[in-house]
Enzyme design. Structure first.
Site, PDB file in Angstrom:
ATOM      1  N   GLY A   1       0.838  -1.139  -0.083  1.00  0.00           N
ATOM      2  CA  GLY A   1       0.045   0.055  -0.060  1.00  0.00           C
ATOM      3  C   GLY A   1       0.764   1.271  -0.027  1.00  0.00           C
ATOM      4  N   SER A   2       0.257   2.290   0.437  1.00  0.00           N
ATOM      5  CA  SER A   2       1.177   3.582   0.456  1.00  0.00           C
ATOM      6  C   SER A   2       2.223   3.748   1.555  1.00  0.00           C
ATOM      7  CB  SER A   2       0.018   4.666   0.672  1.00  0.00           C
ATOM      8  OG  SER A   2      -0.404   4.757   1.896  1.00  0.00           O
ATOM      9  N   THR A   3       2.966   4.546   1.139  1.00  0.00           N
ATOM     10  CA  THR A   3       4.196   4.647   2.179  1.00  0.00           C
ATOM     11  C   THR A   3       3.552   5.257   3.484  1.00  0.00           C
ATOM     12  OG1 THR A   3       5.784   5.496   0.371  1.00  0.00           O
ATOM     13  CG2 THR A   3       6.307   6.038   2.485  1.00  0.00           C
ATOM     14  N   ALA A   4       2.347   6.134   3.425  1.00  0.00           N
ATOM     15  CA  ALA A   4       1.893   6.799   4.382  1.00  0.00           C
ATOM     16  C   ALA A   4       1.167   5.497   5.473  1.00  0.00           C
ATOM     17  CB  ALA A   4       0.745   7.792   4.163  1.00  0.00           C
TER      18      ALA A   4
ATOM     19  N   CYS B   1       2.080   0.433  -9.044  1.00  0.00           N
ATOM     20  CA  CYS B   1       2.843   1.149  -8.282  1.00  0.00           C
ATOM     21  C   CYS B   1       4.203   1.008  -8.982  1.00  0.00           C
ATOM     22  CB  CYS B   1       3.174   0.280  -7.079  1.00  0.00           C
ATOM     23  SG  CYS B   1       3.337  -1.568  -7.132  1.00  0.00           S
TER      24      CYS B   1
ATOM     25  N   GLU C   1       5.682  -3.091   1.133  1.00  0.00           N
ATOM     26  CA  GLU C   1       5.943  -2.922  -0.525  1.00  0.00           C
ATOM     27  C   GLU C   1       4.851  -1.704  -0.480  1.00  0.00           C
ATOM     28  OE1 GLU C   1       4.654  -6.045  -2.603  1.00  0.00           O
ATOM     29  OE2 GLU C   1       5.919  -7.660  -1.659  1.00  0.00           O
TER      30      GLU C   1
END
Ligand code: NAD
Length: 504
Positions: free
Chosen positions: A259-262, A316, A282
């Site tokens: 998913g997202s870095t956040a 991504c 990831e």
């Protein structure tokens, strides 16, 4: 096959009773249509959601709700983790040949229902039916690959300088939390479930709350093949409360998150005290495609366009920053734009983007580019503020100023930038000028340059004259803020111990 105890009546059909896109879309248009209500899979049974806490699932191609997703509570997550924990001792002790058989049966069952899965993936995520089929095939391949991988494993062995044999023995880590994003729903989720089960772990899996439908179909497959109860459990819901309760659960031994870095950062914060909990993260990317002037231009255009616009740019690993060597600049820009205009037609090869929020996010970047006097729209325009029917965005090809956020932020949609460069050093510097480090694409015919440049690119994955090729046994994932890449699936799902045996 219709799951036990859930046979439908009248117009309250279940999604697995509508096995083509035509049937499914026809059903959704009925005036008496009722949104599907998904059910968690816990300990081998579909469990009706006991709360009045649902999330709407919207068809991105129409903007209309078609399903309701349980927003599972921490108590429901706990029940699923307990089921996985109870199943672990037996499942982890089964022979690889038996686990392999289960995985092959799961693969075959998905394969038999390819059109059903593809139709609902397309409706749920917005992708085209042909793209959905590719991803369902990939999901089948995930199970087949790990079904055979575990039959032929090797291990590392060495002798010490005093003739002691050392070898690495690996065993399954335990209960895993498998958390997936919305862009390639079944493909991502099965890319976690297949190796997790193959290596003897049990799991609680959570798809994205935006795209849960094919996971729900998958729960019927697990029942069809009589997978032992509790080995895999599926819970639905938002990051908070469901995902958060899952990653924080003390009996979850490992997390495989995409998913997202956040969110990756949040998961790291949420698990910081649980030092033994394994994290595979990831995360986001902003990947460069570098085009040198020695390329076969026809091939380079096709690869760069595919890398930019496949799945509406919602992968991504998409190459969303294209750098072109100056001598080829005019020719490449012209041919790239005309190729994209001809081949990436909205509604044909390009689907709708996943949600209204995501539509507005992409739109805001296009608006930003339009306000920048230096920007050039080679292709594309700003989509309407309030879309009337679905979340459709034409592919956009832009040249923007060096300081533009379009060159640094992950947009995750059908937007690509073109930027010229002169030297090899400049190409590397521009490609590496990002906080992310997920993937890089290098297009050149020069064999020496493939290694010279390829080995300098700050990315976990480097593709040379290709894109998205994957050997599932190899390590995967990004570096820097793109994640904790570097481990293979075997290393993710099993723990190693080194045994030392002297000569006797
Ligand atoms: P997201 O981080 O918002 O959500 C991903 C998943 O995490 C969802 O299932 C969500 O419900 C869950 N989640 C959210 N908050 C959570 C929390 N606090 N604890 C546990 N789970 C939580 O990401 P997204 O918007 O669904 O996906 C898009 C992002 O995923 C993009 O940034 C994209 O680059 C990235 N992505 C990365 C890869 C990769 O392989 N590196 C692959 C696909 C997508």
């Amino acid at each position: 096959m219709i799951p036990r105890n859930t046979r439908s009546r009248g117009y309250f059909l279940q999604p697995w009773e509508l096995s083509t896109l035509e049937d499914a879309e026809g059903h959704l248009q009925r005036l008496d249509f009722q949104p599907f209500q998904l059910q968690n899979l816990v300990n081998g049974a579909l469990v009706p959601h006991p709360h009045n806490n649902w999330i709407d699932s919207v068809n991105p191609k129409t903007g209309l709700r078609f399903a309701c997703i349980p927003n599972s509570s921490p108590e429901q997550v706990h029940a699923a983790v307990s089921a996985a924990e109870a199943a672990f001792p037996t499942w982890s002790a089964t022979l690889p040949s038996l686990r392999s058989e289960y995985l092959q049966r799961i693969a075959s069952r998905i394969e038999e229902q390819r059109e059903l899965f593809a139709a609902w993936e397309s409706i749920d995520q917005g992708k085209t039916l042909s793209r959905a089929r590719v991803e369902i095939d990939r999901a089948v391949a995930n199970f087949r690959y790990f079904a055979t991988y575990i039959l032929h494993q090797e291990t590392r062995a060495r002798w010490t300088d005093t003739n002691i044999l050392t070898y690495e023995h690996r065993s399954p880590k335990g209960v895993f939390a498998l958390i997936a994003p919305w862009n390639m729903p079944l493909c991502s989720l099965t890319g976690k479930i297949a190796p997790c089960l193959a290596f003897g772990c049990t799991a609680v899996a959570k798809p994205s709350e935006l795209t849960s439908m094919t996971a729900y179909l998958l729960s019927t497959v697990f029942r069809d093949v009589d997978l032992p109860p509790g080995v895999i459990n599926l819970v639905y819901g938002a990051g908070d409360p469901t995902g958060s309760a899952l990653v924080r659960h003390p009996r979850v031994k490992g997390i495989s998150f995409t998913g997202s870095t956040a969110t990756g950062r949040q998961i790291r914060r949420d698990t910081v005290d649980d030092i033994g909990k394994y994290l595979s993260l990831e995360l986001s990317g902003k990947n460069p495609t570098i085009v040198f002037d020695d390329v076969d231009v026809d091939k380079a255009v096709v690869t760069a366009a595919k890398a930019a616009f496949e799945n509406q740019g919602e992968i991504c690993l998409c190459g969303s920053r294209i750098y072109v060597q100056r001598r080829l600049w005019s020719e490449f820009v012209c041919r790239f734009v005309s190729y994209v205009r001809e081949h990436y037609v909205l509604g044909n090869k390009v689907g709708a983007v996943v949600s209204l929020d995501h539509y507005n996010k992409i739109r805001s970047y296009l608006t930003l580019a339009a306000e920048d006097p230096i920007s050039v729209f080679h292709l594309g325009s700003i989509p309407p503020e309030n879309p009337e029917c679905g979340f459709w965005i034409e592919p956009a090809v832009l040249t923007v100023s060096e300081s533009s956020p379009l060159l640094t932020d992950e947009i995750f949609g059908p937007v690509v930038t073109l930027t010229p460069f002169d030297t090899e050093e400049e190409a590397v510097q521009k490609a590496n000028g990002s906080a992310y480090g997920l993937a890089s694409i290098l297009l050149t015919k020069d064999g020496a340059r493939m290694r010279r440049v390829g080995e300098k690119l700050d990315a976990g994955l480097v593709w040379i004259n290709c894109w998205l090729a994957k050997e599932m046994g190899a390590s995967f994932g990004g570096i820097s803020v793109s994640g904790t890449g570097g481990d293979s699936s075997r290393e993710v799902y099993t723990s190693g111990r080194t045994l030392h045996i002297p000569q006797f």
